[in-house]
Design an enzyme around this catalytic site. Structure first.
Site, PDB file in Angstrom:
ATOM      1  N   ARG A 231       1.159  -1.507   0.209  1.00 41.67           N
ATOM      2  CA  ARG A 231       0.032  -0.139   0.286  1.00 41.67           C
ATOM      3  C   ARG A 231       0.848   1.053   0.121  1.00 41.67           C
ATOM      4  O   ARG A 231       2.140   0.859   0.566  1.00 41.67           O
ATOM      5  CB  ARG A 231      -0.906   0.157   0.935  1.00 41.67           C
ATOM      6  CG  ARG A 231      -2.280  -1.184   1.505  1.00 41.67           C
ATOM      7  CD  ARG A 231      -3.239  -0.695  -0.024  1.00 41.67           C
ATOM      8  NE  ARG A 231      -4.380  -1.317   0.032  1.00 41.67           N
ATOM      9  CZ  ARG A 231      -4.140  -2.636  -0.489  1.00 41.67           C
ATOM     10  NH1 ARG A 231      -3.397  -3.311  -1.469  1.00 41.67           N
ATOM     11  NH2 ARG A 231      -5.013  -3.073  -0.687  1.00 41.67           N
ATOM     12  N   GLU A 260      -3.856   6.991  -4.168  1.00 45.52           N
ATOM     13  CA  GLU A 260      -4.243   6.549  -5.620  1.00 45.52           C
ATOM     14  C   GLU A 260      -6.118   6.561  -6.329  1.00 45.52           C
ATOM     15  O   GLU A 260      -6.967   6.331  -6.194  1.00 45.52           O
ATOM     16  CB  GLU A 260      -4.421   4.625  -5.871  1.00 45.52           C
ATOM     17  CG  GLU A 260      -3.040   4.107  -5.814  1.00 45.52           C
ATOM     18  CD  GLU A 260      -3.065   3.144  -5.554  1.00 45.52           C
ATOM     19  OE1 GLU A 260      -4.228   2.739  -5.486  1.00 45.52           O
ATOM     20  OE2 GLU A 260      -2.112   2.084  -4.846  1.00 45.52           O
ATOM     21  N   HIS A 278      -0.794  -0.132 -10.312  1.00 48.88           N
ATOM     22  CA  HIS A 278      -1.613  -0.705  -9.077  1.00 48.88           C
ATOM     23  C   HIS A 278      -2.396  -2.187  -9.622  1.00 48.88           C
ATOM     24  O   HIS A 278      -3.302  -2.265  -9.657  1.00 48.88           O
ATOM     25  CB  HIS A 278      -2.736   0.184  -8.151  1.00 48.88           C
ATOM     26  CG  HIS A 278      -2.944  -1.196  -7.079  1.00 48.88           C
ATOM     27  ND1 HIS A 278      -4.040  -0.647  -6.248  1.00 48.88           N
ATOM     28  CD2 HIS A 278      -2.911  -2.655  -6.464  1.00 48.88           C
ATOM     29  CE1 HIS A 278      -3.297  -1.572  -4.671  1.00 48.88           C
ATOM     30  NE2 HIS A 278      -3.304  -3.034  -5.386  1.00 48.88           N
TER      31      HIS A 278
HETATM   32  C1  8YV Z   1      -6.793  -5.156  -5.918  1.00 49.86           C
HETATM   33  C2  8YV Z   1      -4.802  -5.445  -3.799  1.00 49.86           C
HETATM   34  O1  8YV Z   1      -5.467  -3.788  -6.492  1.00 49.86           O
HETATM   35  O2  8YV Z   1      -5.940  -7.139  -2.971  1.00 49.86           O
HETATM   36  C3  8YV Z   1      -5.050  -6.334  -2.790  1.00 49.86           C
HETATM   37  O3  8YV Z   1      -4.927  -5.755  -1.886  1.00 49.86           O
HETATM   38  O4  8YV Z   1      -4.625  -4.260  -3.462  1.00 49.86           O
HETATM   39  C4  8YV Z   1      -5.330  -5.980  -5.178  1.00 49.86           C
HETATM   40  O5  8YV Z   1      -4.975  -7.166  -5.083  1.00 49.86           O
HETATM   41  C5  8YV Z   1      -7.399  -5.262  -5.241  1.00 49.86           C
HETATM   42  O6  8YV Z   1      -7.864  -5.648  -4.598  1.00 49.86           O
HETATM   43  C6  8YV Z   1      -8.434  -3.932  -6.665  1.00 49.86           C
HETATM   44  O7  8YV Z   1      -9.088  -3.372  -6.073  1.00 49.86           O
END
Ligand code: 8YV
Length: 312
Positions: A231, A260, A278
């Protein structure tokens, strides 16, 4: 009767289509007046399917007092206030494991692209500079370098395997030492000092906010690299930007950012960083698997069974 659920964001299309067929769905992200939208539905919404960054906190939970379950699309649940959920006896689920290999692939790509500057090499060629300017300047090898993993969980272990295949050595820091064959460092500054590349895999949220700041980057030093697949909040972004601008570290590979999809444009002109929008888990296969798990959790809960991947 189909249970009523809220979508917090526009997410994976096929997952949302399946949920729309099985549940009565209310799209919070499309509501112009969110407070009025929630008030109108406050007595019937029993679940939340969370997609994206919209905070799911006590305030939202109190606006939807009949909510029993929050099922997140994604392994990271930093946008959900888990204490608030626990206090209200709301179940929270995420989508672990199904994305480990995919995110680890992206992490290795970040390391490789950051050290070898392959995107910059390609941009150089496409700009027609090869013939006029000669070969692209030499980059840095992965082999023999040490990858320090901050947060050696399931994704971290999948990254370690890939990095070792490239001849890298592995060290790590977690809150607790694990039974793994890699050397452990007791804190993140020591890990950075002992590593050529620091890979951030630790979850986001209040506990890790700004964990990688000036002290850690100083420990990494002018030949060190930092990569972040976790993150944006884990790294002090303005400090990182300044360290890159002043060449106080060798480079950064970033898949995640604080705000983001907005990325500080000062990053765009820097030669010493590689930036991904991302895409850690962003493949057709993995996103389907994540969606299937989110759906399975909602189905389980609303058919009176235990959810599959409970966080709290
Ligand atoms: C995805 C993520 O970008 O799983 C997570 O925590 O950051 C990523 O796999 C996100 O969940 C999609 O919205």
């Amino acid at each position: 009767m189909k249970p009523d659920i809220i979508f917090t964001g526009k997410g994976h299309a096929a997952t949302q289509a399946t949920l729309e067929a099985e549940f009565t769905v209310h799209k919070l992200f499309e509501a112009a007046d969110k407070a009025a939208f929630l008030k109108e539905r406050s007595q019937k919404v029993r679940g939340i399917a969370s997609f994206g960054h919209l905070p799911v906190d006590g305030k939202l939970m109190d606006q939807l007092p009949k909510v029993e379950v929050i099922c997140n699309f994604g392994v990271g649940v930093d946008q959900i206030n888990l204490d608030d959920a626990k206090a209200r006896k709301i179940i929270v689920t995420n989508t672990p494991d199904v994305l480990n290999e995919c995110v680890a692939d992206t992490a290795l790509a970040l390391v490789m692209n950051t050290l070898r500057k392959l995107p910059q090499c390609e941009a150089y060629l496409r700009a027609g500079k090869w013939a006029s300017g000669g070969p692209y300047p030499l980059a840095t090898s992965l082999g023999g370098k040490t990858l320090g993993i901050l947060g050696l969980g399931r994704i971290g272990e999948a990254i370690a395997k890939r990095a070792m295949a490239c001849g890298m050595k592995i060290r790590y820091h977690n809150r607790n030492k694990k039974d793994v064959p890699y050397p452990y460092d007791p804190d993140v500054v020591t890990l950075a000092k002992n590593s050529n590349v620091l890979m951030v895999v630790t979850p986001g949220g209040a506990e890790t906010r700004g964990l990688v700041g000036a002290k850690v980057l100083d420990a990494l030093g002018p030949k060190g690299y930092v990569c972040n697949i976790a993150r944006g909040s884990v790294i002090d972004e303005p400090v990182l930007l300044r360290y890159l601008q002043e060449n106080r570290i060798a480079g950064a590979g970033l898949d995640v950012f604080v705000d983001e999809p907005r990325v500080p444009p000062e990053f765009f002109t820097l030669e010493n960083c590689v930036l991904f929008p991302h895409v850690g888990s962003a493949t057709v296969e993995t996103r389907k698997a994540m969606g299937d798990l989110q759906i399975a959790n909602l189905r389980a809960h609303f058919s009176g069974k235990p959810v599959l991947t409970r966080v709290v």
